[in-house]
Design an enzyme around this catalytic site. Structure first.
Site, PDB file in Angstrom:
ATOM      1  N   GLU A   1      20.219 -71.800  14.329  1.00 32.19           N
ATOM      2  CA  GLU A   1      19.790 -70.451  13.975  1.00 32.19           C
ATOM      3  C   GLU A   1      18.575 -70.484  13.050  1.00 32.19           C
ATOM      4  O   GLU A   1      18.681 -70.809  11.862  1.00 32.19           O
ATOM      5  CB  GLU A   1      20.933 -69.690  13.287  1.00 32.19           C
ATOM      6  CG  GLU A   1      22.181 -69.539  14.145  1.00 32.19           C
ATOM      7  CD  GLU A   1      21.965 -68.704  15.392  1.00 32.19           C
ATOM      8  OE1 GLU A   1      21.080 -67.817  15.377  1.00 32.19           O
ATOM      9  OE2 GLU A   1      22.680 -68.925  16.374  1.00 32.19           O
TER      10      GLU A   1
ATOM     11  N   GLU B   1      26.856 -63.146  17.757  1.00 31.56           N
ATOM     12  CA  GLU B   1      25.922 -63.405  18.855  1.00 31.56           C
ATOM     13  C   GLU B   1      26.407 -64.551  19.736  1.00 31.56           C
ATOM     14  O   GLU B   1      26.320 -64.468  20.964  1.00 31.56           O
ATOM     15  CB  GLU B   1      24.531 -63.704  18.300  1.00 31.56           C
ATOM     16  CG  GLU B   1      23.851 -62.485  17.734  1.00 31.56           C
ATOM     17  CD  GLU B   1      22.456 -62.766  17.208  1.00 31.56           C
ATOM     18  OE1 GLU B   1      22.062 -63.946  17.120  1.00 31.56           O
ATOM     19  OE2 GLU B   1      21.761 -61.789  16.880  1.00 31.56           O
TER      20      GLU B   1
ATOM     21  N   GLU C   1      24.328 -63.355   7.698  1.00 32.25           N
ATOM     22  CA  GLU C   1      23.670 -64.091   8.780  1.00 32.25           C
ATOM     23  C   GLU C   1      24.669 -64.979   9.519  1.00 32.25           C
ATOM     24  O   GLU C   1      24.611 -65.094  10.744  1.00 32.25           O
ATOM     25  CB  GLU C   1      22.512 -64.927   8.246  1.00 32.25           C
ATOM     26  CG  GLU C   1      21.701 -65.589   9.355  1.00 32.25           C
ATOM     27  CD  GLU C   1      21.064 -64.578  10.299  1.00 32.25           C
ATOM     28  OE1 GLU C   1      21.222 -64.746  11.542  1.00 32.25           O
ATOM     29  OE2 GLU C   1      20.408 -63.634   9.831  1.00 32.25           O
TER      30      GLU C   1
END
Length: 132
Positions: free
Chosen positions: A42, A90, A83
């Site tokens: 990420e 996701e 995050e």
């Protein structure tokens, strides 16, 4: 409860098989694995870690009170936390299907919004603590 007793019907995950110190050690390892995966996969998490590497020392060296320092550091940590949650959402949405779907988009957008709210909170806290 034996592993045989753990099933979807029992309401207990079959992956939960240890207790006590072993469970804590395993949980710590899984958490470290998750942090490593987020850092590896990420880009946003890497950027926010770089931001944290700068802001946390600045917060700790600031002339604010202990509570002020805690607020500054906490606001940075909240961004990292959001995050991580966004990345998990996701990844799960993509695991289920890579097709475009309104609910998948909604889930990803809401996760992203959580990160944005945490970033706005970070700015607000820093302005209020350092200038207030």
């Amino acid at each position: 409860m034996s592993p045989k007793d753990r099933s979807p019907q029992s309401g207990t995950s079959p992956q939960k098989g240890t207790a006590g110190l072993t469970r804590l050690i395993n949980a710590f390892r899984y958490s470290c694995s998750g942090l490593a995966a987020a850092f590896r996969h990420e880009a946003a998490f890497r950027q926010e870690c770089a931001l944290a590497a700068v802001l946390i020392p600045v917060a700790l060296l600031s002339a604010t009170s202990g509570v002020g320092k805690a607020l500054l550091v906490g606001s940075v940590m909240l961004v990292l936390l959001m995050e991580l949650i966004n990345s998990a959402i996701e990844a799960e949405v993509d695991r289920v299907s890579l097709e475009h779907h309104p609910l998948a988009k909604r889930a990803k957008d809401i996760g992203s919004a959580a990160v944005l709210v945490a970033l706005v909170n970070l700015v607000a806290v820093w302005v209020l603590v350092l200038l207030g």
